[in-house]
Design a protein around this motif. Structure first.
Motif, PDB file in Angstrom:
ATOM      1  N   TRP A 214     -36.586  36.560 -52.407  1.00 39.48           N
ATOM      2  CA  TRP A 214     -37.879  36.545 -53.018  1.00 39.48           C
ATOM      3  C   TRP A 214     -38.025  35.551 -54.040  1.00 39.48           C
ATOM      4  O   TRP A 214     -37.022  35.392 -54.903  1.00 39.48           O
ATOM      5  CB  TRP A 214     -38.297  37.985 -53.506  1.00 39.48           C
ATOM      6  N   TYR A 215     -39.243  35.070 -54.527  1.00 41.53           N
ATOM      7  CA  TYR A 215     -39.475  34.103 -55.508  1.00 41.53           C
ATOM      8  C   TYR A 215     -40.930  34.430 -56.308  1.00 41.53           C
ATOM      9  O   TYR A 215     -41.828  34.729 -55.500  1.00 41.53           O
ATOM     10  CB  TYR A 215     -39.323  32.798 -54.902  1.00 41.53           C
ATOM     11  N   THR A 216     -40.968  34.089 -57.596  1.00 48.44           N
ATOM     12  CA  THR A 216     -42.250  33.972 -58.182  1.00 48.44           C
ATOM     13  C   THR A 216     -42.053  32.940 -59.220  1.00 48.44           C
ATOM     14  O   THR A 216     -40.883  32.458 -59.827  1.00 48.44           O
ATOM     15  CB  THR A 216     -42.600  35.354 -58.905  1.00 48.44           C
ATOM     16  N   THR A 217     -43.205  32.315 -59.755  1.00 44.50           N
ATOM     17  CA  THR A 217     -43.204  31.042 -60.783  1.00 44.50           C
ATOM     18  C   THR A 217     -44.781  31.090 -61.256  1.00 44.50           C
ATOM     19  O   THR A 217     -45.408  31.372 -60.784  1.00 44.50           O
ATOM     20  CB  THR A 217     -42.551  30.039 -60.199  1.00 44.50           C
ATOM     21  N   LYS A 218     -44.423  30.628 -62.527  1.00 43.69           N
ATOM     22  CA  LYS A 218     -45.833  30.380 -63.229  1.00 43.69           C
ATOM     23  C   LYS A 218     -45.623  28.707 -63.466  1.00 43.69           C
ATOM     24  O   LYS A 218     -44.623  28.232 -64.309  1.00 43.69           O
ATOM     25  CB  LYS A 218     -45.922  31.222 -64.406  1.00 43.69           C
ATOM     26  N   ARG A 219     -46.314  27.989 -62.938  1.00 45.57           N
ATOM     27  CA  ARG A 219     -46.117  26.314 -62.951  1.00 45.57           C
ATOM     28  C   ARG A 219     -47.108  25.857 -63.905  1.00 45.57           C
ATOM     29  O   ARG A 219     -48.589  26.079 -63.764  1.00 45.57           O
ATOM     30  CB  ARG A 219     -46.446  25.935 -61.545  1.00 45.57           C
ATOM     31  N   MET A 220     -46.754  24.919 -64.788  1.00 50.49           N
ATOM     32  CA  MET A 220     -47.757  24.411 -65.565  1.00 50.49           C
ATOM     33  C   MET A 220     -47.492  22.849 -65.564  1.00 50.49           C
ATOM     34  O   MET A 220     -46.387  22.373 -65.554  1.00 50.49           O
ATOM     35  CB  MET A 220     -47.244  24.992 -66.982  1.00 50.49           C
ATOM     36  N   PHE A 221     -48.695  21.967 -65.701  1.00 48.21           N
ATOM     37  CA  PHE A 221     -48.548  20.584 -65.769  1.00 48.21           C
ATOM     38  C   PHE A 221     -49.605  20.120 -66.846  1.00 48.21           C
ATOM     39  O   PHE A 221     -50.636  20.530 -66.934  1.00 48.21           O
ATOM     40  CB  PHE A 221     -49.013  20.022 -64.314  1.00 48.21           C
ATOM     41  N   TRP A 222     -48.992  19.114 -67.376  1.00 49.98           N
ATOM     42  CA  TRP A 222     -50.123  18.190 -68.524  1.00 49.98           C
ATOM     43  C   TRP A 222     -50.256  16.925 -67.520  1.00 49.98           C
ATOM     44  O   TRP A 222     -49.252  16.376 -67.484  1.00 49.98           O
ATOM     45  CB  TRP A 222     -49.346  18.180 -69.749  1.00 49.98           C
ATOM     46  N   ILE A 223     -51.323  16.804 -67.260  1.00 45.70           N
ATOM     47  CA  ILE A 223     -51.812  15.562 -66.589  1.00 45.70           C
ATOM     48  C   ILE A 223     -52.594  14.459 -67.274  1.00 45.70           C
ATOM     49  O   ILE A 223     -53.516  14.736 -67.894  1.00 45.70           O
ATOM     50  CB  ILE A 223     -52.588  15.860 -65.127  1.00 45.70           C
ATOM     51  N   VAL A 231     -47.465  14.051 -67.581  1.00 47.13           N
ATOM     52  CA  VAL A 231     -46.595  13.387 -68.374  1.00 47.13           C
ATOM     53  C   VAL A 231     -45.754  14.664 -69.109  1.00 47.13           C
ATOM     54  O   VAL A 231     -44.866  14.482 -69.904  1.00 47.13           O
ATOM     55  CB  VAL A 231     -47.361  13.159 -69.602  1.00 47.13           C
ATOM     56  N   ASN A 232     -45.803  15.985 -68.502  1.00 47.16           N
ATOM     57  CA  ASN A 232     -45.034  17.107 -68.596  1.00 47.16           C
ATOM     58  C   ASN A 232     -45.160  18.212 -67.724  1.00 47.16           C
ATOM     59  O   ASN A 232     -46.123  18.111 -67.156  1.00 47.16           O
ATOM     60  CB  ASN A 232     -45.210  17.544 -70.035  1.00 47.16           C
ATOM     61  N   GLY A 233     -44.156  18.770 -67.506  1.00 39.95           N
ATOM     62  CA  GLY A 233     -44.097  19.943 -66.656  1.00 39.95           C
ATOM     63  C   GLY A 233     -43.044  20.955 -66.784  1.00 39.95           C
ATOM     64  O   GLY A 233     -42.082  20.798 -67.210  1.00 39.95           O
ATOM     65  N   GLU A 234     -43.567  22.325 -66.734  1.00 39.99           N
ATOM     66  CA  GLU A 234     -42.539  23.458 -66.975  1.00 39.99           C
ATOM     67  C   GLU A 234     -42.971  24.376 -65.875  1.00 39.99           C
ATOM     68  O   GLU A 234     -44.068  24.477 -65.114  1.00 39.99           O
ATOM     69  CB  GLU A 234     -43.075  24.009 -68.469  1.00 39.99           C
TER      70      GLU A 234
END
Length: 344
Positions: A214-223, A231-234
């Motif tokens: 099982w998997y969960t994530t909070k994905r963040m991008f600065w575009i 230009v950044n990703g977390e």
């Protein structure tokens, strides 16, 4: 001469007016493209992190986990697919290679991502896959389209093999650059087992034991919106093995947990690349079209001014002198012929 010059200026003005929309709506879609042979490497780290030790079957705190993400353009496959697709296509052979604090491989997940070179829309073709499994993508992955809009996009998640909205959360400033911030949360979802792991568990054993991942994530991008490049990703990422009691003695095991961030040197190199590409895109969509428009207005005004001057009437001649007036000094009086007198 003035009329001829005004016609030349008028022709140049018409040319500039025609070129401005041509650059924006014709040249831009054909010139602003991802090259088919692009190679890019990004390193991300989670410090600290929780990682499953497969020798002890316990989750342990570690100093660092490293994820090496490579994107390699496959030119031969691009040309093959372009023949049927009828448009410029890019094929990326991607690999997410994860290592533990000792540098040993934890897992690796290969992907083949096929998309339109200009719009970044997915092109569903034979060979599209994640970890060897065929997939049919909807929405973007890795890169946003040129001239990114302030709206939500469909984003493909490689773990779940599904697409869901990634939400626009506002405009921000990142390292002096105006960017759009996007965020996506994947709730706990059952996902396939990686085909490459430190411990090889036969699929039939997994099926018999009922072990699930099982998997969960909070994905963040600065575009950066002009180029559509991140230009950044977390990611705030967590994976678990559930129903693991038959094989591992406990019902739930944390496989990986950590806040994954781009390494600083890669943030700097990506920023430099994006800045140079941004200028090229702006020349096609903004700087050159607007400059041509202003130049056309200036040439038109100059042409009209020359035309008006060429049509200005010539000065009229002065009135003829009256009879009996004495001519001015320095002038020669008109010669007159006296009438002949008949002889007497």
């Amino acid at each position: 001469m003035r009329r001829r010059a005004s016609l030349v200026l008028l022709a140049l003005a018409v040319f500039c007016v025609a070129m401005a929309p041509t650059l924006r709506w014709y040249a831009f879609p054909r010139l602003a493209k991802i090259p088919p042979n692009q190679y890019q490497e990004t390193v991300l780290e989670a410090q600290p992190a929780t990682l499953l030790n497969y020798s002890t079957l316990k989750a342990e705190k570690v100093d660092k986990i490293t994820i090496i993400q490579t994107l390699k353009g496959n030119v031969e496959e691009s040309r093959r697919i372009e023949r049927d697709a009828g448009r410029d296509v890019v094929v990326w052979d991607a690999l997410a290679y994860i290592t533990g604090p000792d540098g040993k491989m934890v897992s690796k997940v290969p992907e083949r991502y096929i998309f339109d070179a200009h719009t970044q829309d997915p092109v569903n073709a034979t060979g599209e896959s994640v970890d060897g499994d065929p997939v049919r993508r909807e929405g973007i992955e890795f890169k946003w389209p040129f001239l990114t809009e302030k709206r939500d996009y469909q984003y493909f998640d490689a773990q779940t093999r599904t697409s869901s909205p990634i939400h626009y959360k506002g405009t921000r400033t990142f390292r002096g650059m105006e960017v759009y911030y996007f965020e996506q949360t994947i709730p706990w979802t059952r996902v396939p087992m990686p085909k490459t792991m430190p411990v090889k568990i036969p699929p039939e054993v997994i099926a018999e034991s009922g072990l699930t991942r099982w998997y969960t994530t909070k994905r963040m991008f600065w575009i950066e919106p002009v180029t559509g490049a991140p230009v950044n990703g977390e990611e705030i990422h967590k994976e678990e093995l559930r129903n693991a009691k038959a094989l591992m003695g406990v019902d739930t095991l944390t496989v990986f947990e950590g806040h994954v961030k781009m390494r600083e040197d890669y943030i700097e190199s990506v920023g430099e690349m994006v800045s140079s590409n941004r200028l090229t895109v702006l020349l096609l969509v903004s700087y050159a079209p607007w400059s041509l428009t202003f130049l056309a207005l200036l040439l038109l005004a100059l042409a009209l001014w020359l035309e008006a001057r060429s049509r200005r009437p010539a000065p009229e001649a002065g009135p003829a002198p009256e009879a009996g007036t004495v001519p001015e000094a320095g002038t020669v009086p008109e010669a007159r012929t006296a009438p002949l007198t008949p002889p007497v």
